[in-house]
Write a protein that holds these residues in place. Structure first.
Motif, PDB file in Angstrom:
ATOM      1  N   THR A   1       0.838  -1.204   0.000  1.00 39.85           N
ATOM      2  CA  THR A   1       0.000   0.000   0.000  1.00 39.85           C
ATOM      3  C   THR A   1       0.875   1.258   0.000  1.00 39.85           C
ATOM      4  O   THR A   1       0.487   2.274  -0.554  1.00 39.85           O
ATOM      5  CB  THR A   1      -0.969   0.016   1.196  1.00 39.85           C
ATOM      6  OG1 THR A   1      -0.217  -0.164   2.391  1.00 39.85           O
ATOM      7  CG2 THR A   1      -2.020  -1.066   1.077  1.00 39.85           C
ATOM      8  N   ASP A   2       2.072   1.170   0.586  1.00 36.20           N
ATOM      9  CA  ASP A   2       2.990   2.315   0.563  1.00 36.20           C
ATOM     10  C   ASP A   2       3.406   2.661  -0.864  1.00 36.20           C
ATOM     11  O   ASP A   2       3.562   3.837  -1.196  1.00 36.20           O
ATOM     12  CB  ASP A   2       4.246   2.034   1.401  1.00 36.20           C
ATOM     13  CG  ASP A   2       3.959   2.029   2.897  1.00 36.20           C
ATOM     14  OD1 ASP A   2       2.879   2.516   3.311  1.00 36.20           O
ATOM     15  OD2 ASP A   2       4.813   1.531   3.652  1.00 36.20           O
ATOM     16  N   ASP A   3       3.602   1.636  -1.700  1.00 36.69           N
ATOM     17  CA  ASP A   3       3.946   1.878  -3.104  1.00 36.69           C
ATOM     18  C   ASP A   3       2.861   2.710  -3.775  1.00 36.69           C
ATOM     19  O   ASP A   3       3.141   3.683  -4.471  1.00 36.69           O
ATOM     20  CB  ASP A   3       4.083   0.555  -3.885  1.00 36.69           C
ATOM     21  CG  ASP A   3       5.273  -0.280  -3.453  1.00 36.69           C
ATOM     22  OD1 ASP A   3       6.280   0.278  -2.985  1.00 36.69           O
ATOM     23  OD2 ASP A   3       5.182  -1.517  -3.605  1.00 36.69           O
ATOM     24  N   VAL A   4       1.629   2.304  -3.565  1.00 35.84           N
ATOM     25  CA  VAL A   4       0.501   2.991  -4.193  1.00 35.84           C
ATOM     26  C   VAL A   4       0.359   4.396  -3.609  1.00 35.84           C
ATOM     27  O   VAL A   4       0.159   5.369  -4.328  1.00 35.84           O
ATOM     28  CB  VAL A   4      -0.809   2.198  -4.017  1.00 35.84           C
ATOM     29  CG1 VAL A   4      -1.986   2.946  -4.635  1.00 35.84           C
ATOM     30  CG2 VAL A   4      -0.677   0.820  -4.651  1.00 35.84           C
ATOM     31  N   ASP A   5       0.501   4.509  -2.307  1.00 36.51           N
ATOM     32  CA  ASP A   5       0.365   5.804  -1.638  1.00 36.51           C
ATOM     33  C   ASP A   5       1.397   6.809  -2.141  1.00 36.51           C
ATOM     34  O   ASP A   5       1.101   7.996  -2.282  1.00 36.51           O
ATOM     35  CB  ASP A   5       0.499   5.610  -0.122  1.00 36.51           C
ATOM     36  CG  ASP A   5       0.070   6.844   0.647  1.00 36.51           C
ATOM     37  OD1 ASP A   5      -0.894   7.515   0.221  1.00 36.51           O
ATOM     38  OD2 ASP A   5       0.708   7.137   1.678  1.00 36.51           O
ATOM     39  N   ALA A   6       2.618   6.349  -2.440  1.00 38.95           N
ATOM     40  CA  ALA A   6       3.695   7.242  -2.875  1.00 38.95           C
ATOM     41  C   ALA A   6       3.562   7.678  -4.333  1.00 38.95           C
ATOM     42  O   ALA A   6       4.148   8.676  -4.740  1.00 38.95           O
ATOM     43  CB  ALA A   6       5.044   6.563  -2.668  1.00 38.95           C
TER      44      ALA A   6
ATOM     45  N   ASP B   1       2.059   9.068  -7.934  1.00 40.94           N
ATOM     46  CA  ASP B   1       1.137  10.062  -8.484  1.00 40.94           C
ATOM     47  C   ASP B   1       0.225   9.418  -9.520  1.00 40.94           C
ATOM     48  O   ASP B   1      -0.932   9.790  -9.664  1.00 40.94           O
ATOM     49  CB  ASP B   1       1.923  11.210  -9.140  1.00 40.94           C
ATOM     50  CG  ASP B   1       2.773  11.955  -8.124  1.00 40.94           C
ATOM     51  OD1 ASP B   1       2.204  12.480  -7.148  1.00 40.94           O
ATOM     52  OD2 ASP B   1       4.011  11.987  -8.298  1.00 40.94           O
TER      53      ASP B   1
ATOM     54  N   PHE C   1      -6.484   4.183  -3.772  1.00 39.35           N
ATOM     55  CA  PHE C   1      -6.463   5.320  -2.861  1.00 39.35           C
ATOM     56  C   PHE C   1      -7.196   6.478  -3.513  1.00 39.35           C
ATOM     57  O   PHE C   1      -6.942   6.786  -4.673  1.00 39.35           O
ATOM     58  CB  PHE C   1      -5.025   5.752  -2.560  1.00 39.35           C
ATOM     59  CG  PHE C   1      -4.292   4.840  -1.631  1.00 39.35           C
ATOM     60  CD1 PHE C   1      -4.115   5.179  -0.297  1.00 39.35           C
ATOM     61  CD2 PHE C   1      -3.765   3.639  -2.081  1.00 39.35           C
ATOM     62  CE1 PHE C   1      -3.428   4.342   0.559  1.00 39.35           C
ATOM     63  CE2 PHE C   1      -3.080   2.798  -1.233  1.00 39.35           C
ATOM     64  CZ  PHE C   1      -2.913   3.156   0.101  1.00 39.35           C
TER      65      PHE C   1
ATOM     66  N   LYS D   1      -5.790   9.423  -6.314  1.00 36.46           N
ATOM     67  CA  LYS D   1      -4.709   8.941  -7.180  1.00 36.46           C
ATOM     68  C   LYS D   1      -5.231   8.810  -8.598  1.00 36.46           C
ATOM     69  O   LYS D   1      -6.406   8.531  -8.823  1.00 36.46           O
ATOM     70  CB  LYS D   1      -4.207   7.557  -6.732  1.00 36.46           C
ATOM     71  CG  LYS D   1      -3.582   7.536  -5.372  1.00 36.46           C
ATOM     72  CD  LYS D   1      -2.218   8.178  -5.404  1.00 36.46           C
ATOM     73  CE  LYS D   1      -1.664   8.288  -3.998  1.00 36.46           C
ATOM     74  NZ  LYS D   1      -0.467   9.082  -3.953  1.00 36.46           N
TER      75      LYS D   1
END
Length: 138
Positions: free
Chosen positions: A71-76, A78, A92, A95
């Motif tokens: 989920t951190d990959d997706v959160d970071a 754009d 998210f 995005k």
């Protein structure tokens, strides 16, 4: 370059499509875009046919390793570009998501993988021109 847009390419095994897309975008962007790729169920290694067709362009994937999507990959990111991972990709709000329908190169030879690579290359160049307009003259 902290203001560079970040693009995340996601497919199931992170052994073919997403690896090609990430390598091509990284190559064409020349540092203007941060690029990552991941898979919802990563394979043990990059598809050998994918490595060969990328070698034809002078892009070496031999040191790349399929990575588990977090989920951190997706959160970071754009922009999140999915390639057949269906509901396995976390979503998210806010995005930008694109879904690229591409043939899966798994189990295919270089003659079948080459057109997939070329399709990804066209899409990556178009995306790059949109994200960083000054790079489109390359």
């Amino acid at each position: 370059m902290s203001d560079a847009p970040e693009v995340l390419f996601v497919c199931v095994h992170n052994a073919g499509r997403s690896q090609m897309a990430a390598a091509l975008l990284d190559h064409h962007a020349a540092g203007a875009v941060r690029v990552r790729s991941a898979g919802s169920a990563p394979a043990d290694e990059i598809n050998p046919a994918v490595c060969r067709v990328m070698d034809e362009l002078g892009i070496d994937l031999s040191r790349e390793v399929p990575t588990k999507l977090t989920t951190d990959d997706v959160d970071a990111a754009d922009v999140v570009i999915t390639m057949g991972c269906g509901d396995a990709c976390p979503v998210f709000p806010g995005k930008r998501y694109l879904d690229w329908e591409l043939t899966d190169p798994a189990g295919q030879g270089v003659d079948a993988v080459r057109p997939i690579r070329d399709d990804i290359d066209r899409r990556v160049r178009s995306l790059l021109a949109e994200l960083v307009p000054s790079t489109s003259s390359k």
